[in-house]
Design a protein around this motif. Structure first.
Motif, PDB file in Angstrom:
ATOM      1  N   UNK A  36     -30.753 -40.829   2.895  1.00  0.00           N
ATOM      2  CA  UNK A  36     -30.952 -42.205   2.438  1.00  0.00           C
ATOM      3  C   UNK A  36     -29.635 -42.810   1.955  1.00  0.00           C
ATOM      4  N   UNK A  37     -28.770 -41.996   1.343  1.00  0.00           N
ATOM      5  CA  UNK A  37     -27.446 -42.495   0.955  1.00  0.00           C
ATOM      6  C   UNK A  37     -26.659 -42.921   2.198  1.00  0.00           C
ATOM      7  N   UNK A  38     -26.698 -42.070   3.231  1.00  0.00           N
ATOM      8  CA  UNK A  38     -25.905 -42.328   4.440  1.00  0.00           C
ATOM      9  C   UNK A  38     -26.514 -43.404   5.334  1.00  0.00           C
ATOM     10  N   UNK A  39     -27.742 -43.799   5.088  1.00  0.00           N
ATOM     11  CA  UNK A  39     -28.382 -44.804   5.948  1.00  0.00           C
ATOM     12  C   UNK A  39     -28.706 -46.067   5.160  1.00  0.00           C
ATOM     13  N   UNK A 104     -21.078 -43.271  15.463  1.00  0.00           N
ATOM     14  CA  UNK A 104     -20.373 -43.884  16.594  1.00  0.00           C
ATOM     15  C   UNK A 104     -20.390 -45.406  16.485  1.00  0.00           C
ATOM     16  N   UNK A 105     -21.515 -45.987  16.053  1.00  0.00           N
ATOM     17  CA  UNK A 105     -21.593 -47.433  15.927  1.00  0.00           C
ATOM     18  C   UNK A 105     -20.617 -47.988  14.906  1.00  0.00           C
ATOM     19  N   UNK A 106     -20.462 -47.313  13.762  1.00  0.00           N
ATOM     20  CA  UNK A 106     -19.528 -47.776  12.735  1.00  0.00           C
ATOM     21  C   UNK A 106     -18.077 -47.624  13.185  1.00  0.00           C
ATOM     22  N   UNK A 183     -11.746 -49.463   6.605  1.00  0.00           N
ATOM     23  CA  UNK A 183     -12.901 -49.100   5.782  1.00  0.00           C
ATOM     24  C   UNK A 183     -14.089 -48.701   6.652  1.00  0.00           C
ATOM     25  N   UNK A 184     -14.356 -49.450   7.713  1.00  0.00           N
ATOM     26  CA  UNK A 184     -15.469 -49.105   8.611  1.00  0.00           C
ATOM     27  C   UNK A 184     -15.231 -47.761   9.290  1.00  0.00           C
ATOM     28  N   UNK A 185     -13.993 -47.471   9.648  1.00  0.00           N
ATOM     29  CA  UNK A 185     -13.670 -46.187  10.279  1.00  0.00           C
ATOM     30  C   UNK A 185     -13.980 -45.027   9.334  1.00  0.00           C
ATOM     31  N   UNK A 186     -13.618 -45.170   8.060  1.00  0.00           N
ATOM     32  CA  UNK A 186     -13.885 -44.120   7.073  1.00  0.00           C
ATOM     33  C   UNK A 186     -15.384 -43.982   6.819  1.00  0.00           C
ATOM     34  N   UNK A 187     -16.074 -45.113   6.742  1.00  0.00           N
ATOM     35  CA  UNK A 187     -17.527 -45.083   6.534  1.00  0.00           C
ATOM     36  C   UNK A 187     -18.218 -44.383   7.710  1.00  0.00           C
ATOM     37  N   UNK A 188     -17.714 -44.610   8.925  1.00  0.00           N
ATOM     38  CA  UNK A 188     -18.280 -43.925  10.089  1.00  0.00           C
ATOM     39  C   UNK A 188     -18.165 -42.412   9.976  1.00  0.00           C
ATOM     40  N   UNK A 189     -17.035 -41.929   9.477  1.00  0.00           N
ATOM     41  CA  UNK A 189     -16.892 -40.486   9.267  1.00  0.00           C
ATOM     42  C   UNK A 189     -17.834 -39.973   8.194  1.00  0.00           C
ATOM     43  N   UNK A 190     -18.026 -40.766   7.145  1.00  0.00           N
ATOM     44  CA  UNK A 190     -18.943 -40.354   6.076  1.00  0.00           C
ATOM     45  C   UNK A 190     -20.383 -40.266   6.588  1.00  0.00           C
ATOM     46  N   UNK A 195     -25.707 -35.444  10.367  1.00  0.00           N
ATOM     47  CA  UNK A 195     -25.902 -34.256  11.210  1.00  0.00           C
ATOM     48  C   UNK A 195     -26.127 -33.015  10.346  1.00  0.00           C
ATOM     49  N   UNK A 196     -25.460 -32.938   9.201  1.00  0.00           N
ATOM     50  CA  UNK A 196     -25.665 -31.819   8.269  1.00  0.00           C
ATOM     51  C   UNK A 196     -27.077 -31.876   7.697  1.00  0.00           C
ATOM     52  N   UNK A 197     -27.513 -33.091   7.335  1.00  0.00           N
ATOM     53  CA  UNK A 197     -28.880 -33.246   6.818  1.00  0.00           C
ATOM     54  C   UNK A 197     -29.907 -32.803   7.849  1.00  0.00           C
TER      55      UNK A 197
END
Length: 473
Positions: A36-39, A104-106, A183-190, A195-197
Motif C-alpha cells: 500500500x505504501x508503494x502503490x 516501468x511506468x514511473x 525524482x520520478x526515476x528514483x520513485x520508480x526504483x522504490x 516484487x519483494x512483497x
C-alpha cells in the motif's frame, strides 16, 4: 502397502482452509502494508508533482489533473483483472508482475516530452501495475484473519497514512535536488519493491487433506472404511466433460452471486459516491496551500500531517471495531467517518493559515483513515470472505469512473470560478450522499422489521382470540 483415504457414506469432501489468525499471517500483513505504501501512498503523493507538471508543460488545472485521475482510475478499473489473475495463476506471480509494470511506468514517465506521455506511462502503465499488486494482497489479509480481521486490516491499511507522511517531504526534497524527472526515476526504483512483497505471498494450504466421505445416517456416524486411492481416482475419472463444465459454471455463479444481494448493492452505491468525493480534496491540497501563500515545503508538510491523521484513524478504528461489543456497530462507525469527512470539506476553503491547516488536516486524515480501514471489513461482513478477492475487485472497479472524472471536474470548477470553494463543496456533498444512502437503507430495514413484527403479533393475537372462542363454544 497401498495408500488409502477414509470414507464415510456416499459424499466426498475436500480439505478445509482454516485462517491461522497469526503466524505467517503477520508477514502477509506486513507485505500488504508495504504494498500500500508503494502503490496507494505513492499515488497520493504524486500531488507534490502537480505544480511542477503544470509549470513545465504550461497546462491548466483540469489538463494536469488527468494524470492523477488516470492513475487512480486505471488502478480501480483493472482491480478485477488482479483478482482474475490471482485465481488462475497465483497471488505471488500477480503481485510481482504488477510491481514490474508500475516501476516501468514511473521510469518511462521520467523521460516524458509532453503531458500525454505522462498520461500513458504514469496513468495507464503504472495504474495497471498498482491494480495487479493492490487487490490480491488486500484480499490475502482477509483470508489469513477472521477474528482479528479489523486489527489486521487496520495495520495493513495504515501503510497509506504512514507512506503519505514519509513520502510527501521526501518527494519534495527529490524534486528540489534532482528536478521532477530525477525524482520520478528514483520513485520508480522504490516502487520495484512490490516484487519483494509479491514473493512473500504464500497461499494457505487446506487442513485435513484426506478426502473424507460423510455418512448421512446418524447411527453409522463412527463407521469409517478405508479404501484404496485408485478407487477414488477411478470414480473421479468417470465425470464427463459436460459435468465438469457445469461444475465450473456453478462455481463462477457462486463466486459472483453477491451481485444479487441487496445489502451488497446498497453498500456498492454508497461507495460509488464515496469515490467521487475522496479524490479532489487530496489532489488539490498542495495547490490550495500554495495559492494561500504557503511555502512549497509547508504545503508538502500538510500532506504528511494528513498522513499522520490517517495512520491514527486506520489503526484505532481497526482495533476498536474488533471488540466483541462493538462489532455490530461497524457499519454505523463507517457512516460516522464518512459524514464527518464531508463536514470537514465544507470548512476547508475557509482556512488560510498554516497553523490552523495543520490540525485541520490531521482531523481530516483521521476520519479518512477510519473509513478506509472499515471498507474491506464491512464488505467482508456483507459477503463471504471466501470470495473477498472477487468482491474487492468489483468494489474497486466501481471506483474507476469516479476516480477518472472527479479530479478533472474539480479542476474545471477551479478554472471556472478562480477559487477552490466549489471543488470542496462538491466533495462534501458526495460524502454526505454516500452516508445518507446507508442511513436510508438502515432506516428502511428497521421499518420493515417493525412492520413484520407487528404483523406477527397481530396474527398471534387473532389466533388466541379464535382459540378462546372455540373454548367457549
Amino acid at each position: 502397502m497401498a495408500k488409502g483415504k477414509k470414507v464415510e457414506g456416499h459424499r466426498q469432501t475436500s480439505g478445509i482452509i482454516v485462517p491461522p489468525e497469526g503466524g505467517w499471517g503477520w508477514v502477509i500483513v506486513g507485505s500488504c502494508f508495504l504494498t500500500i505504501i508503494c502503490s496507494r501512498a505513492v499515488t497520493r503523493c504524486l500531488s507534490v508533482f502537480f505544480v511542477e507538471f503544470q509549470l513545465h508543460f504550461e497546462k491548466g488545472y483540469s489538463a494536469t489533473s488527468w494524470i492523477n485521475s488516470l492513475v487512480d482510475c486505471t488502478t480501480m478499473f483493472c482491480a478485477p483483472l488482479g483478482g482474475l489473475l490471482e485465481s488462475h495463476v497465483s497471488c505471488r506471480t500477480t503481485v510481482m508482475l504488477g510491481g514490474l509494470l508500475a516501476s516501468a511506468g514511473l521510469i518511462l514517465g521520467s523521460m516524458a516530452t509532453c503531458l500525454e506521455h505522462l498520461y500513458v506511462c504514469l496513468g495507464i502503465l503504472s495504474g495497471v501495475g498498482f491494480a495487479l499488486s493492490y487487490t490480491p494482497t488486500s484480499a490475502m489479509v482477509g483470508k489469513y484473519f477472521v477474528e482479528r480481521r479489523g486489527l489486521a486490516y487496520g495495520i495493513a491499511l495504515s501503510g497509506n497514512g504512514i507512506g503519505t507522511f514519509m513520502l510527501a517531504p521526501i518527494f519534495q526534497m527529490l524534486v528540489e535536488h534532482y528536478s521532477w524527472r530525477g525524482a520520478l526515476l528514483i520513485v520508480g526504483g522504490f516502487v520495484s519493491n512490490l516484487c519483494v512483497c509479491g514473493a512473500l505471498m504464500r497461499p494457505l494450504k487446506p487442513i485435513g487433506g484426506e478426502k473424507i466421505l460423510e455418512n448421512t445416517m446418524g447411527n453409522l456416524e463412527n463407521d469409517k472404511t478405508t479404501v484404496d486411492l485408485k478407487d477414488i481416482e477411478k470414480e473421479g475419472a468417470d465425470h464427463s466433460p459436460n459435468q465438469l463444465e457445469i461444475t465450473h459454471f456453478k462455481d463462477h455463479q457462486e463466486r459472483f452471486g453477491f451481485l444479487r444481494s441487496p445489502r451488497f448493492l446498497v453498500l456498492a452505491l454508497s461507495i460509488l459516491f464515496l469515490a467521487y468525493a475522496c479524490i479532489s480534496p487530496v489532489v488539490y491540497l498542495v495547490p490550495y496551500a500554495l495559492s494561500v501563500g504557503l511555502e512549497p515545503r509547508q504545503a508538502a508538510l500538510l500532506i504528511s500531517v494528513f498522513g499522520i491523521g490517517s495512520i491514527v484513524g486506520t489503526v484505532t478504528f481497526g482495533w476498536i471495531m474488533d471488540r466483541k461489543c462493538l462489532r455490530r456497530y461497524r457499519l454505523q462507525s463507517y457512516m460516522l467517518g464518512i459524514s464527518l469527512e464531508g463536514f470537514s470539506c465544507l470548512f476547508f476553503p475557509l482556512i488560510q493559515s498554516f497553523s490552523i491547516l495543520v490540525p485541520f488536516c490531521t482531523v481530516y486524515g483521521y476520519f479518512e483513515g477510519a473509513y478506509t480501514a472499515l471498507i474491506p471489513v464491512v464488505t467482508a461482513d456483507v459477503v463471504s470472505p471466501n470470495y473477498l478477492t472477487s468482491v474487492l475487485g468489483v468494489m474497486y472497479l466501481m471506483h474507476g469512473i469516479p476516480y477518472l472524472i472527479s479530479a478533472p471536474i474539480g479542476g474545471w470548477l477551479i478554472d471556472r470560478t478562480g477559487n477552490y470553494t466549489a471543488t470542496y463543496i462538491y466533495s462534501a456533498a458526495c460524502f454526505l450522499i454516500s452516508a445518507g444512502i446507508l442511513g436510508a437503507a438502515m432506516l428502511a430495514k428497521r421499518c420493515c422489521k417493525t412492520k413484520s413484527n407487528s404483523a406477527v403479533h397481530s396474527n398471534q393475537s387473532h389466533m388466541h382470540v379464535a382459540e378462546a372462542e372455540q373454548g367457549v363454544v
